[in-house]
Design an enzyme around this catalytic site. Structure first.
Site, mmCIF file in Angstrom:
data_model
loop_
_atom_site.group_PDB
_atom_site.id
_atom_site.type_symbol
_atom_site.label_atom_id
_atom_site.label_comp_id
_atom_site.label_asym_id
_atom_site.label_seq_id
_atom_site.Cartn_x
_atom_site.Cartn_y
_atom_site.Cartn_z
ATOM 1 N N SER A 96 28.338 40.484 65.372
ATOM 2 C CA SER A 96 26.891 40.289 65.497
ATOM 3 C C SER A 96 26.484 39.607 66.793
ATOM 4 O O SER A 96 25.322 39.680 67.187
ATOM 5 C CB SER A 96 26.366 39.496 64.306
ATOM 6 O OG SER A 96 27.042 38.274 64.203
ATOM 7 N N LYS A 140 19.934 44.464 56.455
ATOM 8 C CA LYS A 140 19.849 45.067 57.793
ATOM 9 C C LYS A 140 19.396 46.529 57.641
ATOM 10 O O LYS A 140 18.268 46.746 57.259
ATOM 11 C CB LYS A 140 21.157 44.848 58.526
ATOM 12 C CG LYS A 140 21.483 43.325 58.489
ATOM 13 C CD LYS A 140 22.635 42.918 59.283
ATOM 14 C CE LYS A 140 23.106 41.506 58.926
ATOM 15 N NZ LYS A 140 22.125 40.443 59.119
ATOM 16 N N HIS A 156 26.662 44.926 60.072
ATOM 17 C CA HIS A 156 25.971 45.516 61.230
ATOM 18 C C HIS A 156 26.427 46.946 61.516
ATOM 19 O O HIS A 156 26.090 47.498 62.565
ATOM 20 C CB HIS A 156 26.196 44.644 62.472
ATOM 21 C CG HIS A 156 25.603 43.282 62.333
ATOM 22 N ND1 HIS A 156 24.280 43.000 62.617
ATOM 23 C CD2 HIS A 156 26.140 42.127 61.873
ATOM 24 C CE1 HIS A 156 24.039 41.734 62.366
ATOM 25 N NE2 HIS A 156 25.146 41.171 61.914
HETATM 26 N N1 PMP Z 1 27.947 39.166 57.422
HETATM 27 C C1 PMP Z 1 27.448 39.359 58.644
HETATM 28 C C2 PMP Z 1 28.339 39.903 59.721
HETATM 29 C C3 PMP Z 1 26.110 39.057 58.901
HETATM 30 O O1 PMP Z 1 25.605 39.233 60.130
HETATM 31 C C4 PMP Z 1 25.299 38.561 57.855
HETATM 32 C C5 PMP Z 1 23.824 38.258 58.048
HETATM 33 N N2 PMP Z 1 23.423 37.698 59.192
HETATM 34 C C6 PMP Z 1 25.874 38.351 56.606
HETATM 35 C C7 PMP Z 1 27.196 38.678 56.418
HETATM 36 C C8 PMP Z 1 25.083 37.784 55.477
HETATM 37 O O2 PMP Z 1 24.246 38.740 54.942
HETATM 38 P P1 PMP Z 1 22.868 38.366 54.197
HETATM 39 O O3 PMP Z 1 21.819 38.283 55.242
HETATM 40 O O4 PMP Z 1 22.681 39.493 53.252
HETATM 41 O O5 PMP Z 1 23.105 37.073 53.487
#
Ligand code: PMP
Length: 393
Positions: A182, A241, A210
């Site tokens: 990310s 997402k 992602h």
């Molecule tokens: N894993 C990754 C790689 C993420 O980027 C995110 C969210 N930013 C999450 C898990 C957590 O997901 P959620 O927003 O559904 O809590």
């Protein structure tokens, strides 16, 4: 010492606010489309993870509204007890088929999916092996587990091999990586990882937060992108997402999922995902399966933005996805740049050290399928103007 001393002494955020540079918790007061309203101004959104732009899609919105009419607003209980709906099971079946796994299990957020799955699976005397750039929820899930945590250098397969070599070969091992990272926007080296996990008898879990809607056929994620669906043991996804909703899931063999249904504490002790959130994901899945041209448009937009910023002289590191970091340098410059871009009408996300190494602070751009080329060209104009003014390019 009083417990709250650290709070009363925490001044950094206030100092940055006083400089007019505070970038966080900015309220949006409009639909979350490619353009949003912030402080009564129209701003071009380049910081959303809604890669396919489906949070405002009429079919997704209608599915959520219809689900509220049919089931009500919440489930008032966990999946384990009174909180299972028929649409939860329908979605689990659809997701398992989408990623070609035996079964799937829903969680109320992606964060909870990682917490529940990793802590539920990795026990005493076992190991969880993480990439140093893994998401915080993977790190926290590993810390919650009773296993030992080991880390390897980001996407470095020699480093992973060394870690695997250093561990008792008969102990249970789970390697956990992000499919698409990310911060850097790069892709995990799954082909090499699969070779290593076989050699060292480990299991492999990929967080595709992602990657869904971005990589693979119809956005089926990283394992599909590499043709390795059978080799990746656990696929994790979030609905926050591309799936345009809120919640998360784990997909794996049906025995693994059945085990997690009984041992993932964040499923058992937390209320299930709302009817509206569930129905929105079902509708988003329909669109992903039936409108692959959206993913083509996302990649066309990504290519245009990437070429634009690289031609201007920005350093985008190892990015090769719709997440494009502009590596700028120190935190102060990034905060200034974020504010100047905002004043020019762009919403971008700053990523500061220590989330990234010192002097690698960055501005992160995220592309959506629903951006127009005109919007991207507008953004490129502004990125040029501000980058030049700050001496970044
Ligand atoms: N894993 C990754 C790689 C993420 O980027 C995110 C969210 N930013 C999450 C898990 C957590 O997901 P959620 O927003 O559904 O809590």
């Amino acid at each position: 010492m009083d417990l709250f001393d650290k709070c009363y002494n925490f001044k950094e955020a206030q100092e940055i606010r006083q400089l007019g540079l505070y970038p966080y918790f900015q309220p949006i007061s409009s639909e979350q489309d490619t353009e949003v309203i912030i402080n009564n101004r129209k701003i071009l959104m380049l910081g959303s993870n809604s890669y396919l732009g489906l949070t405002v899609h009429p079919k997704v919105k209608k599915a959520a509204i219809d689900a509220i009419e049919k089931y009500g607003t919440g489930c008032a209980g966990s999946r384990f007890l009174n909180g299972t709906l028929d649409i939860h099971e329908e979605l689990e079946e659809r997701l398992a088929a989408f990623v070609n796994k035996g079964n799937a299990l829903l969680f109320s957020t992606g964060f909870q999916a990682n917490l529940g799955a990793i802590a539920g699976l990795v026990g005493k005397g076992e190991y969880v092996i993480l990439d140093k750039s893994d998401h915080a929820s993977i790190v926290d899930g590993s810390r919650l587990s009773y296993g030992e945590v080991k880390r390897f250098v980001h996407n470095d397969m020699n480093s992973l091999k060394k870690v695997l070599e250093s561990i008792d070969k008969d102990a249970g091992k789970l390697i956990v990586v992000d499919g698409v990272y990310s911060m850097d926007g790069d892709i995990a080296n799954l082909p090499e990882m699969v070779k290593l996990k076989k050699q060292y008898n480990a299991r492999l879990m990929v967080d595709d937060a992602h990657s869904f809607g971005v990589l693979g056929k119809n956005g089926r994620g990283t394992a599909n992108h590499f043709g390795l669906e059978d080799e990746v043991d656990i696929i994790m996804g979030t609905f926050s997402k591309s799936f345009a909703s809120l919640g998360g899931f784990i997909a794996a063999d049906k025995e693994v999922i059945d085990y997690l249904r009984h041992f993932a504490r964040s499923v058992i002790f937390s209320a299930s995902i709302t009817p509206a959130s569930t129905a929105a994901v079902l509708a988003a899945l329909d669109i992903m399966e039936n409108e692959p041209e959206l993913i083509d448009k996302l990649w066309a937009n990504t290519g245009r933005m990437r070429k634009g910023v690289v031609d201007m002289g920005y350093d985008i590191g190892t990015s090769c996805t719709p997440i494009i970091p502009l590596i700028v340098g120190d935190n102060g410059t990034v905060l200034k740049m974020r504010r100047m871009l905002f004043d020019e009408g762009l919403f971008v996300n700053p990523v500061l050290s220590p989330a990234v190494p010192p002097n690698k602070a960055l501005i992160r751009l995220s592309l959506m399928a629903t951006h127009t080329f005109e919007q991207i060209d507008f953004a490129l104009d502004k990125l040029y103007k501000v980058g030049k003014a700050l001496g970044v390019i």
